[in-house]
Design a protein around this motif. Structure first.
Motif, short mmCIF file in Angstrom:
data_model
loop_
_atom_site.label_atom_id
_atom_site.label_comp_id
_atom_site.label_asym_id
_atom_site.label_seq_id
_atom_site.Cartn_x
_atom_site.Cartn_y
_atom_site.Cartn_z
N HIS A 1 0.82 -1.22 0.00
CA HIS A 1 0.00 0.00 0.00
C HIS A 1 0.85 1.27 0.00
O HIS A 1 0.37 2.34 -0.37
N SER B 1 -0.17 3.18 -7.23
CA SER B 1 -0.60 2.37 -8.38
C SER B 1 0.03 2.89 -9.67
O SER B 1 0.26 4.10 -9.83
N GLU C 1 -1.13 -7.48 -6.49
CA GLU C 1 -0.44 -6.25 -6.09
C GLU C 1 0.58 -5.83 -7.14
O GLU C 1 0.74 -4.64 -7.42
N ARG D 1 -1.17 -4.11 -9.82
CA ARG D 1 -1.63 -2.77 -9.39
C ARG D 1 -0.51 -1.73 -9.50
O ARG D 1 -0.73 -0.63 -10.00
N VAL D 2 0.70 -2.08 -9.01
CA VAL D 2 1.77 -1.07 -8.96
C VAL D 2 2.47 -0.90 -10.31
O VAL D 2 3.16 0.10 -10.52
#
Length: 253
Positions: free
Chosen positions: A140, A144, A168, A171-172
């Motif tokens: 987190h 993103s 994840e 996402r990044v």
């Protein structure tokens, strides 16, 4: 109803597992009273992994050179290459990154710090942005679509849910970014290698901080929402070990 051959195979696996459990009884007792895991994560596993890495890197050098050869192709339009490594450990991958690469290191444990700093000192051709004490399932702290590449080697074998890490990573990564992987995996189910992986798995998993010998990690990669997947099954020359079967490759968002 199980066929006789399959039943005998399962019985043999259970018997041999029990024998190994007896040999490793002190560790099982420490685990039962809650003492093994903290000792393993802070002392035993970092010490073992540093020594194992020296052997592994000699065996895997050519494969890693080939794997990371096309990393420069994923530079952003600005020319930068922003890379995040999940489970950096001792930093053994730094030598394969191209000059000027901006690296963010992540690991759930800061216990590798001494060997990590040593490898950072040896590989000053890359720029080290920051170190995050974080699990790959929860990044987190990373915005993103902010990265050109994510690297994950010898990590997915030890996580509860590989799909969460892949989610994840997606996402990044920016659109068109790449996820690089090199993982030991389960052998062919009909092979003797797989038989011994099943025998060793419970004790191995306990001693080596959750490392799973029987994971079919390629399935999680195939099911993830990457636009491209370049995956190969290879055999690493780690003789007399249960971790010879590997997968290697990269996937594009």
């Amino acid at each position: 109803m199980l066929c006789p051959t399959l039943a005998m195979r399962k019985a043999a696996i259970l018997f041999l597992r029990a024998c190994l459990a007896l040999l490793a009884m002190p560790i099982h007792i420490l685990a039962f009273v809650g003492l093994w895991q903290p000792f393993c994560r802070r002392v035993f596993f970092p010490s073992f992994y540093e020594r194992f890495s020296a052997l592994y890197e000699r065996k895997a050098k050519k494969q890693k050179q080939e794997l990371f050869r096309n990393l420069p192709d994923f530079r952003s339009p600005s020319g930068d290459l922003n890379l995040l490594e999940i489970g950096t450990g001792c930093g053994t991958n730094f030598q394969f990154y191209p000059p000027g690469c901006k690296v963010t290191c992540t690991d759930i444990s800061p216990s590798f710090q001494q060997s990590l700093l040593r490898n950072m000192g040896k590989n000053q051709h890359v720029s080290y942005e920051r170190f995050l004490v974080a699990a790959g399932e929860d990044l987190h702290q990373v915005p993103s679509a902010s990265l050109d590449a994510v690297v994950c080697t010898l990590v997915l074998c030890s996580v509860h849910n590989a799909s969460s890490i892949l989610k994840e990573a997606l996402r990044v990564l920016r659109p068109g970014g790449a996820f690089y992987f090199l993982e030991h995996v389960a052998a062919n189910r009909s092979s003797w290698k797989h038989f011994w992986q099943q025998v060793l798995h419970p004790t191995w998993n306990l001693i080596f901080d959750g490392c799973c010998l029987t994971k079919e990690t390629w399935k999680a990669l195939e099911e993830a929402n990457f636009s491209e997947l370049h995956l190969q099954h290879i055999t690493m020359e780690l003789h007399w070990t249960p971790i010879q079967p590997h997968i290697i490759g990269y996937a594009v968002k």
